[in-house]
Write a protein that holds these residues in place. Structure first.
Motif, mmCIF file in Angstrom:
data_model
loop_
_atom_site.group_PDB
_atom_site.id
_atom_site.type_symbol
_atom_site.label_atom_id
_atom_site.label_comp_id
_atom_site.label_asym_id
_atom_site.label_seq_id
_atom_site.Cartn_x
_atom_site.Cartn_y
_atom_site.Cartn_z
ATOM 1 N N ALA A 56 -9.056 -4.395 6.639
ATOM 2 C CA ALA A 56 -9.126 -3.411 5.342
ATOM 3 C C ALA A 56 -10.330 -3.834 4.334
ATOM 4 O O ALA A 56 -10.867 -3.169 3.950
ATOM 5 C CB ALA A 56 -7.751 -3.579 4.685
ATOM 6 N N TYR A 149 -9.071 1.312 0.491
ATOM 7 C CA TYR A 149 -8.953 0.037 1.325
ATOM 8 C C TYR A 149 -8.980 -1.290 0.633
ATOM 9 O O TYR A 149 -8.591 -2.101 1.123
ATOM 10 C CB TYR A 149 -10.052 -0.019 2.214
ATOM 11 C CG TYR A 149 -9.758 1.021 3.688
ATOM 12 C CD1 TYR A 149 -8.594 0.573 4.603
ATOM 13 C CD2 TYR A 149 -10.182 2.089 3.717
ATOM 14 C CE1 TYR A 149 -8.203 1.504 5.381
ATOM 15 C CE2 TYR A 149 -9.923 2.932 4.755
ATOM 16 C CZ TYR A 149 -8.699 2.719 5.728
ATOM 17 O OH TYR A 149 -8.366 3.737 6.729
ATOM 18 N N GLU A 152 -5.330 -1.535 -0.713
ATOM 19 C CA GLU A 152 -4.676 -2.050 0.755
ATOM 20 C C GLU A 152 -4.900 -3.422 1.103
ATOM 21 O O GLU A 152 -3.801 -4.407 1.148
ATOM 22 C CB GLU A 152 -5.180 -1.276 1.845
ATOM 23 C CG GLU A 152 -4.463 -1.560 3.064
ATOM 24 C CD GLU A 152 -4.472 -0.477 4.339
ATOM 25 O OE1 GLU A 152 -4.453 -1.206 5.380
ATOM 26 O OE2 GLU A 152 -4.592 0.588 3.925
ATOM 27 N N ARG A 264 2.420 2.961 0.019
ATOM 28 C CA ARG A 264 1.209 3.153 0.914
ATOM 29 C C ARG A 264 1.416 4.494 1.541
ATOM 30 O O ARG A 264 0.086 4.933 1.674
ATOM 31 C CB ARG A 264 1.562 2.243 2.227
ATOM 32 C CG ARG A 264 0.785 2.013 3.241
ATOM 33 C CD ARG A 264 1.151 1.073 4.634
ATOM 34 N NE ARG A 264 1.244 -0.353 3.624
ATOM 35 C CZ ARG A 264 2.096 -1.182 4.464
ATOM 36 N NH1 ARG A 264 2.821 -0.961 5.355
ATOM 37 N NH2 ARG A 264 2.071 -2.264 3.884
ATOM 38 N N THR A 268 -2.458 6.800 0.569
ATOM 39 C CA THR A 268 -3.127 7.686 1.856
ATOM 40 C C THR A 268 -3.096 9.105 1.642
ATOM 41 O O THR A 268 -3.981 9.779 1.820
ATOM 42 C CB THR A 268 -2.614 7.233 3.094
ATOM 43 O OG1 THR A 268 -2.446 5.680 3.170
ATOM 44 C CG2 THR A 268 -3.012 7.765 4.441
ATOM 45 N N GLU A 351 2.164 1.746 -6.366
ATOM 46 C CA GLU A 351 1.243 0.491 -6.281
ATOM 47 C C GLU A 351 1.816 -0.488 -6.937
ATOM 48 O O GLU A 351 1.927 -1.589 -6.806
ATOM 49 C CB GLU A 351 -0.098 0.670 -6.167
ATOM 50 C CG GLU A 351 -0.412 1.662 -4.795
ATOM 51 C CD GLU A 351 -1.880 1.754 -4.822
ATOM 52 O OE1 GLU A 351 -2.688 1.764 -6.056
ATOM 53 O OE2 GLU A 351 -2.398 2.423 -3.894
#
Length: 398
Positions: A56, A149, A152, A264, A268, A351
């Motif tokens: 990532a 990313y 992530e 997650r 996305t 998040e």
């Protein structure tokens, strides 16, 4: 399925270069024929390249530099060349970027060149770049992918750092137990052999200690074999499916895992949908980034329901593994006609919640492991102290 790099000729005699998955060269020829192209040359990229997925952090840096350089007016090919010449990247990353650059210089779109590196770039970034190439906003999309990313990578680093202390505790437990059974307990054998009767805990400890001293190599071999069995069994789809299902239904911890998986998925889906990718494609790609096979399998029904005209919020509400907040937030976005904005909002919120969930998860694991260590050491201490205390009582009664 093999991914072929082909060179074909159109009706006007122009050479066309591209990539296409096909069963074999004959299958590729048939697909190209339907597009009025005649196959000239084909190369199976899956046989000629040995690629592994980029992490990532590398994907975030790749996308950030592409977006930043293109926004500054630098052509894509030159931006890729500058990226591949960066001293900070690894030799493997440099090889990948040079391969991508070579394909783009031949006139292949960036997304197609990335897809030819089988297994290197995830479908998320490939599809977002492909959509951006059609709309002309590759720089903005690349920066958005970079942010995705980066978050992530931050979440993965948070999980990794949070689990460091529990891992150290687990190693310490194993070392302490090995020392006690392998070295400390045998010191008491002479003393215990002089006693007529021993308590049950002491007999158990002595038996375990004797086994450890005599067959320590068997324990090591057994541990390695057990680890290998568990490692390969977890790769079996049926086993992984069952473990993932149990994971989200664990008391306390299950709710925390749900928050992490929801965060997650929401991020996305938000990134894909905001790039103009059709919602069905978004769902298919986003489901594969969740990291839980049990939840991923349920998306066949979600996609089928959404294709049939059912509201996205209703379809997502049937998924066992997401927090209910996702369904209500998506419904508000649908009703207000601002699904992309609402997806961004729920992604940010989830998040934040996922970081809190990781902290809570560690707060459960740490005391649990300390309790396990205390029970083991306490049991050993009792098994040693009780027979000694009983022997003193017998001496005192004489």
């Amino acid at each position: 399925m093999p991914n072929y790099k082909y060179k074909a000729q159109d009706k006007e005699g122009n050479i066309v270069v591209g990539f296409m998955p096909a069963g074999d060269e004959q299958d590729l020829h048939e697909h190209l024929k339907k597009k009025d192209l005649m196959l000239v040359d084909a190369k199976d990229m899956t046989k000629t390249a040995n690629y592994k997925p980029l992490k990532a952090k590398a994907l975030a840096e790749f996308s950030r530099q592409i977006g930043t350089l293109m926004r500054a007016g630098i052509p894509l090919v030159r931006a890729l060349q500058m990226l591949s010449e960066d001293e900070a990247i690894t030799p493997y990353e440099r090889k990948v970027y040079k391969d991508v650059t070579r394909e783009v210089m031949q006139g292949v779109p960036l997304s197609t060149a990335m897809s030819s590196m089988v297994g290197v770039f995830p479908q998320l970034i490939i599809n977002m770049f492909k959509a951006a190439e059609s709309s002309g906003g590759l720089d903005a999309t690349a920066l958005r992918v970079s942010a995705q990313y980066t978050k992530e990578d931050h979440l993965n680093a948070k999980i990794k750092s949070s689990m460091t202390y529990p891992k150290i505790l687990a190693v310490l437990i194993v070392i302490v137990v090995a020392i006690i059974f392998g070295f400390v307990m045998p010191m008491f054998n002479t003393l215990f052999e002089q006693m007529k009767t021993l308590p049950l805990p002491t007999r158990i400890m002595l038996a375990i200690s004797d086994f450890v001293v005599k067959y320590w190599y068997a324990l090591i071999i057994g541990a390695v074999v057990l680890w290998l069995i568990m490692y390969f069994m977890k790769k079996l789809p049926a086993v992984r499916y069952a473990l993932d299902m149990i994971q989200i239904h664990l008391p306390k911890l299950g709710k925390l895992f749900k928050v992490i998986y929801t965060a997650r998925f929401a991020r996305t889906l938000s990134s894909l949908y905001s790039s103009g990718i059709p919602i069905i494609t978004c769902l298919d790609i986003a489901s594969k980034t969740i990291g839980n096979l049990y939840i991923e399998k349920q998306f066949k029904q979600v996609i089928a329901d959404t294709t049939a005209g059912e509201q996205l919020s209703t379809a997502l509400g049937k998924v066992d593994g997401f927090v209910r907040k996702l369904e209500s937030s998506v419904r508000v976005g649908e009703e207000a006609g601002s699904l992309d904005t609402m997806l961004d909002s729920i992604a940010d919120d989830m998040e934040f919640e996922s970081e809190r969930a990781i902290g809570q998860m560690v707060s459960y694991i740490e005391p649990l492991m300390i309790v396990v260590m205390a029970i083991i050491v306490g049991f050993i201490v009792i098994s040693v102290i009780v027979p000694i205390y009983q022997s003193y009582q017998q001496i005192g009664s004489l």
